[in-house]
Design an enzyme around this catalytic site. Structure first.
Site, mmCIF file in Angstrom:
data_model
loop_
_atom_site.group_PDB
_atom_site.id
_atom_site.type_symbol
_atom_site.label_atom_id
_atom_site.label_comp_id
_atom_site.label_asym_id
_atom_site.label_seq_id
_atom_site.Cartn_x
_atom_site.Cartn_y
_atom_site.Cartn_z
ATOM 1 N N SER A 185 0.980 -1.056 -0.200
ATOM 2 C CA SER A 185 0.103 -0.244 -0.253
ATOM 3 C C SER A 185 1.252 0.665 -0.255
ATOM 4 O O SER A 185 0.651 2.258 -0.391
ATOM 5 C CB SER A 185 -0.839 0.021 1.799
ATOM 6 O OG SER A 185 -1.976 -0.911 0.954
ATOM 7 N N HIS A 248 -0.030 3.995 4.333
ATOM 8 C CA HIS A 248 -0.762 3.884 3.330
ATOM 9 C C HIS A 248 -0.635 6.187 3.147
ATOM 10 O O HIS A 248 -0.653 6.632 2.327
ATOM 11 C CB HIS A 248 -2.267 4.109 3.898
ATOM 12 C CG HIS A 248 -2.707 2.885 3.941
ATOM 13 N ND1 HIS A 248 -2.135 1.614 4.245
ATOM 14 C CD2 HIS A 248 -3.662 2.072 2.857
ATOM 15 C CE1 HIS A 248 -3.083 0.574 4.886
ATOM 16 N NE2 HIS A 248 -3.342 0.904 3.287
#
Length: 301
Positions: A185, A248
């Protein structure tokens, strides 16, 4: 009479200029088709509309080709898929559904207790916490990454992707120092962050209607993925290990800084752009702070 002759001469000159421009464009188009081994001009045209502002599209179409092909993200995706299948078919493992104990012992996962094994700060991107996790990352990095790589080539896209991966693991080691970390991610969010900033800054030039659609799609994907990450972090059962989601956010910031400068320098020399060096300097300063924190200040010590 003299004025009428002058007007006629101007009309003739303008007509010749227009004809010459049309002939040049036709010649460039023919040369491009002859030099492009893929001969997918329509594909290149669509890619240019989605990836570049209007003032850079012509330059891209003039020199568009498939050499080198977009192999970086395809190779990374195949490696991630191979690692996932390896752990998923491993008998004690139940990774088809969710993260399980077997994968937490992997030499690839980021483990806060084994931070001295420096490769884990990068190799964690190869390991995923379940089918929905890897499918989401693969879809996003291929749908967005391959067009980006067609335009900017593998070296630049690889720089942005790996900057997001490293930023993700270092941020996790600071803001979530006792949690494991898996998934690509960080790299995916770096690509999205760079593309998002490029669309935002060049919104009018990248077709407003498409621009709105792009932003809505990116926001929807980010919301879904962050929701899954938050679930994995705060709502797992007692017998499972929570996974950090700081990657993230850090990957997105890496993309919005380094990624934006890289993706906005399509027809320019990247090393001559001061914005690039400012972004690199800020990134390295954060990396040095993270290294210092992990050595001297981390609760995981």
């Amino acid at each position: 009479m003299a004025a009428a002759q002058d007007l006629e001469m101007k009309d003739v000159t303008v007509g010749r200029d227009v004809e010459e421009e049309l002939e040049e464009e036709k010649k460039m188009r023919e040369d491009g088709e002859g030099n492009d081994p893929c001969k997918y001009k329509k594909v290149h045209k669509i890619v240019s509309k989605w990836m570049l502002p209007e003032n850079a599209r012509r330059t891209y179409l003039e020199r568009a080709n498939c050499l080198p092909p977009p192999v970086f993200l395809i190779s990374v995706s195949l490696a991630e898929l191979a690692v996932f299948i390896y752990y998923a078919v491993w008998k004690p493992q139940k990774q088809w559904i969710t993260l399980d104990a077997g994968i937490l012992e992997s030499p690839l996962i980021y483990n806060p207790k084994k931070r001295e094994e420096a490769w884990r700060f990068i190799s964690y991107m190869l390991v995923h916490a379940g089918v929905q996790h890897i499918v989401g990352n693969l879809i996003m990095q291929l749908i967005l990454g391959i067009p980006l790589e067609m335009v900017h080539k593998g070296l630049r896209v690889g720089l942005v992707y790996l900057a997001g991966v490293i930023a993700g693991s270092l941020a996790s080691s600071i803001f979530d120092p006792l949690k494991y970390l898996v998934g690509a991610s960080g790299g995916v969010y770096a690509l999205m962050g760079g593309y998002f900033m490029n669309v935002l800054v060049n919104f009018r030039e990248m077709i407003p209607a498409f621009g709105i659609v792009r932003l809505l799609i990116i926001i929807f994907i980010i919301a879904s993925d962050v929701g899954f990450a938050l679930y994995r972090r705060f709502f797992v059962s007692a017998n499972e290990s929570p996974v950090s989601f700081a990657a993230h956010i850090a990957g997105g910031f890496a993309g919005m800084s380094i990624g934006y400068t890289v993706f906005s320098c399509f027809d320019k020399t990247l090393l001559k752009d001061p914005r690039f060096w400012i972004a690199i300097a800020a990134y390295l300063a954060c990396v040095l702070f993270a290294v210092f924190f992990n050595i001297f200040l981390s609760p995981a010590n």
